[in-house]
Write a protein that holds these residues in place. Structure first.
Motif, PDB file in Angstrom:
ATOM      1  N   GLN A 111      64.877  -5.320  29.272  1.00  0.00           N
ATOM      2  CA  GLN A 111      65.881  -5.889  30.183  1.00  0.00           C
ATOM      3  C   GLN A 111      66.924  -4.830  30.554  1.00  0.00           C
ATOM      4  N   PRO A 112      66.486  -3.772  31.258  1.00  0.00           N
ATOM      5  CA  PRO A 112      67.413  -2.662  31.531  1.00  0.00           C
ATOM      6  C   PRO A 112      68.582  -3.036  32.433  1.00  0.00           C
TER       7      PRO A 112
ATOM      8  N   THR B 182      71.046  -5.259  30.554  1.00  0.00           N
ATOM      9  CA  THR B 182      71.772  -4.398  29.609  1.00  0.00           C
ATOM     10  C   THR B 182      72.897  -3.658  30.323  1.00  0.00           C
TER      11      THR B 182
ATOM     12  N   SER C 272      66.586  -3.169  25.374  1.00  0.00           N
ATOM     13  CA  SER C 272      67.156  -2.599  26.595  1.00  0.00           C
ATOM     14  C   SER C 272      66.076  -2.010  27.505  1.00  0.00           C
ATOM     15  N   TRP C 273      64.919  -1.683  26.943  1.00  0.00           N
ATOM     16  CA  TRP C 273      63.809  -1.217  27.781  1.00  0.00           C
ATOM     17  C   TRP C 273      63.151  -2.388  28.507  1.00  0.00           C
TER      18      TRP C 273
ATOM     19  N   THR D  65      76.514  -4.448  28.930  1.00  0.00           N
ATOM     20  CA  THR D  65      76.989  -3.389  28.053  1.00  0.00           C
ATOM     21  C   THR D  65      77.786  -2.342  28.816  1.00  0.00           C
TER      22      THR D  65
ATOM     23  N   SER E  32      68.082   5.860  26.264  1.00  0.00           N
ATOM     24  CA  SER E  32      67.631   4.476  26.435  1.00  0.00           C
ATOM     25  C   SER E  32      68.578   3.803  27.421  1.00  0.00           C
ATOM     26  N   PRO E  33      68.133   2.730  28.082  1.00  0.00           N
ATOM     27  CA  PRO E  33      69.051   1.993  28.962  1.00  0.00           C
ATOM     28  C   PRO E  33      70.309   1.538  28.220  1.00  0.00           C
ATOM     29  N   TYR E  34      70.156   1.208  26.932  1.00  0.00           N
ATOM     30  CA  TYR E  34      71.310   0.824  26.115  1.00  0.00           C
ATOM     31  C   TYR E  34      72.301   1.983  26.008  1.00  0.00           C
TER      32      TYR E  34
ATOM     33  N   MET F 222      74.495  -6.221  24.748  1.00  0.00           N
ATOM     34  CA  MET F 222      73.081  -6.355  24.400  1.00  0.00           C
ATOM     35  C   MET F 222      72.908  -5.318  23.306  1.00  0.00           C
TER      36      MET F 222
END
Length: 323
Positions: free
Chosen positions: A91-92, A95, A88-89, A99, A146-148, A82
């Motif tokens: 769809q944490p 992600t 990513s915020w 990822t 970030s979740p990413y 992702m």
């Protein structure tokens, strides 16, 4: 026998440039694509008859082992993720699955099917996030924002763990921001060059951005995929920061794009609207990478300057949007 490579994320910016590079070097190139209603092949359309595509998904172990069995790769480049930080915020968990955990799935599949292959993991400067030192090197601690970034840190460390635990040739490239005319329109550099072209052609009259003072270390994707390939040619797998070693602000990017488009570098405040929706919940600080180790070990350094990059992207968009 030509070498065989499997690229996950082959339809993305980096995947398409890497596929071109490997074809130039005489590889047999395989790509893994998801079966989805939105999958776009425009970046690799010109290569379709020279590459072999396999359906697979980082969420599905069986499809990964099937793709590896079919492609018999000497080299695996895991570029699928992702890729957009802002999403990513929204769809944490997804992600994290793609990822982060997805990297474990492909490493497990590799261990099962082709443990002697060489593996490249696309790590990210977003893992540094709230940076603990400037510039960032391979030994700078991670502090993702970030979740990413968190998912990328998981993918990075699981790659290191598989290398050390199972003796796999598994390398991570910690790539700082890298752009090109093939970048998605949601990314700030491409958004800027596209809007500069559209303003120049009289199609729109404003550009909405978030933080104009945000600084990034931006390079050219075409230069960066060459670094990926070089990593897998090393006898010993290791991790490398790939960056330019200099930062530029979003405002500078707009000024160069406006200048190239013939609008004028001094017209930024006239056309740019600051929109709070584009501000991040947590901004990353000074992301600036040191490519010293890559230069010493791989003989790699960026060939395209930031200004050249933004100008070539703007020219490409001026051509794309020409009425």
């Amino acid at each position: 026998m030509p070498k065989s490579a499997l690229i996950t994320g082959i339809t993305g910016q980096d995947g398409s440039y890497l596929a071109e590079l490997l074809l130039e070097k005489g590889y047999e190139v395989h790509g893994m694509v998801r079966r989805s209603s939105t999958e776009k092949f425009d970046r690799i359309e010109h290569l379709r008859d020279r590459i072999t595509l396999h359906q697979g998904d980082l969420l599905d172990h069986r499809s990964l082992t099937d793709a590896l069995r079919a492609s018999k790769p000497d080299e695996i480049y895991n570029l699928a993720a992702m890729s957009f930080v802002a999403v990513s915020w929204i769809q944490p968990t997804l992600t994290a699955e793609f990822t982060g955990v997805g990297v474990t799935r492909i490493l497990e599949a590799m261990r099962e099917v082709c443990p002697e292959a060489r593996f490249y993991q696309a790590s990210s400067s977003e893992m540094f996030g709230k940076v603990l030192e400037v510039p960032q090197t391979e030994s700078t601690p991670f502090y993702p924002r970030s979740p990413y970034g968190v998912a990328k840190a998981y993918g990075h460390f699981i790659t290191v763990n598989y290398r050390e635990s199972y003796n796999l040739h598994a390398t991570s490239g910690i790539l700082f921001n890298h752009e090109s005319p093939r970048r998605g329109l949601e990314f700030v550099t491409r958004k800027i060059t596209w809007h500069a072209a559209a303003i120049r052609h009289g199609q729109i009259d404003e550009l909405s951005l978030g933080n104009l003072d945000a600084e990034r270390d931006w390079g050219y994707a075409k230069d960066y995929v060459d670094a990926m390939w070089r990593m897998l040619q090393q006898d010993k797998a290791d991790d490398y920061v790939i960056a330019t070693g200099e930062t530029h602000t979003v405002r500078e990017c707009v000024e160069i794009a406006f200048d190239e488009a013939g609008i004028g570098a001094d017209k930024v405040d006239q056309y740019v609207k600051i929109d709070p929706q584009f501000l991040r919940p947590a901004e990353v600080d000074q992301l600036i990478g040191s490519p010293a180790k890559a230069k010493a070990d791989l003989g790699w350094e960026p060939e395209t300057s930031f200004e050249e990059l933004i100008r070539l992207m703007t020219r490409a968009d001026l051509g794309l949007l020409k009425p």
